[in-house]
Scaffold this motif. Sequence first.
Motif: not given
Length: 298
Positions: A120-133, A223-236
């Motif tokens: 979940f945190t990967i998805r939140v960070a992908a959508d809101h990178p300003d929140l994460f160092k 609450l399950c999902f396929d993280l492989s569909l979202y992880i490419q969007q991560l920049i943190t």
Amino acid sequence: MFQPIGFEQRSINTSLGRMVYYTAAGEPWLDDVTAKDDRETLVFLHGFGGGSSAYEWSKVYPAFAAEYRVIAPDLIGWGRSEHPARSYKIEDYLITIREFFEQTCTGPVTAIASSLTGAFTIRVAADHPDLFKSLILTTPAGLSDFGEDYSRSFFAQLVSVPVVDRLLYSAGIATSGGIRGFLEQRQFAKSNRVYEEIVDAYLQSAQQPNAEYAALSFVRGDLCFDLSLYIQQLITPTAIIWGQKSEFTGPSIGRRLAEINPQAIRFFQQLEDVGLTPQLELPAVTIGLIRKYLPLLN
């Protein structure tokens, strides 16, 4: 529920109710000098399972309280936070995790999260990178990664049957024997690392009023999902720690996820003879690895 020395309970209000968190508030961590400084924040987020709570990180986060501002929440539906009587969905946690960071942190912070919450945190960070160092994650998996859908498993299907789900929770999950059995057989690589305080902490969380709602939503696979569909969007900048004997998702899944986005996922560390929660099973090793990665991810 267990609360480390020098930490106090506070809370914020989210769109789904009150979320409790723990932070250092006095001796031996804070004095007139350290209480006023502008220290970097570390946020520790627990994973999901019968009786999960911020206790999961309580053997780790005090090690950072003298140097960092440490906060560790009970997510909505778990621990001492509110337990709305609802069928929980993925968006519930994406929203409330984001709300927690927005209300408790004033700038980009390091999030340290485990298992499904790490995903979940990967998805939140992908959508809101300003929140994460940076992110430091233990066994972050969506539990339906690369098409291996947990929700189709026999146990998930069984728990989807009305009435049966509540009976299984009350008789098989939210009991001392049920908690200990799950920890020893599923969560830890070595059963002799499970001691009574861990069982008691999980049991107290599992027996909170309405605790079954979040737990059963998780066990059903809602609450399950396929993280492989979202992880490419991560920049943190991210480091991943993976227990080699993680029962539900082995390290091969973790390596495949890491390989999708090597620009963001800079470190992948497999731990031998460790299960799903190295932070409880080998807290000293986990502390050492977090200390190793914090400067490298800056």
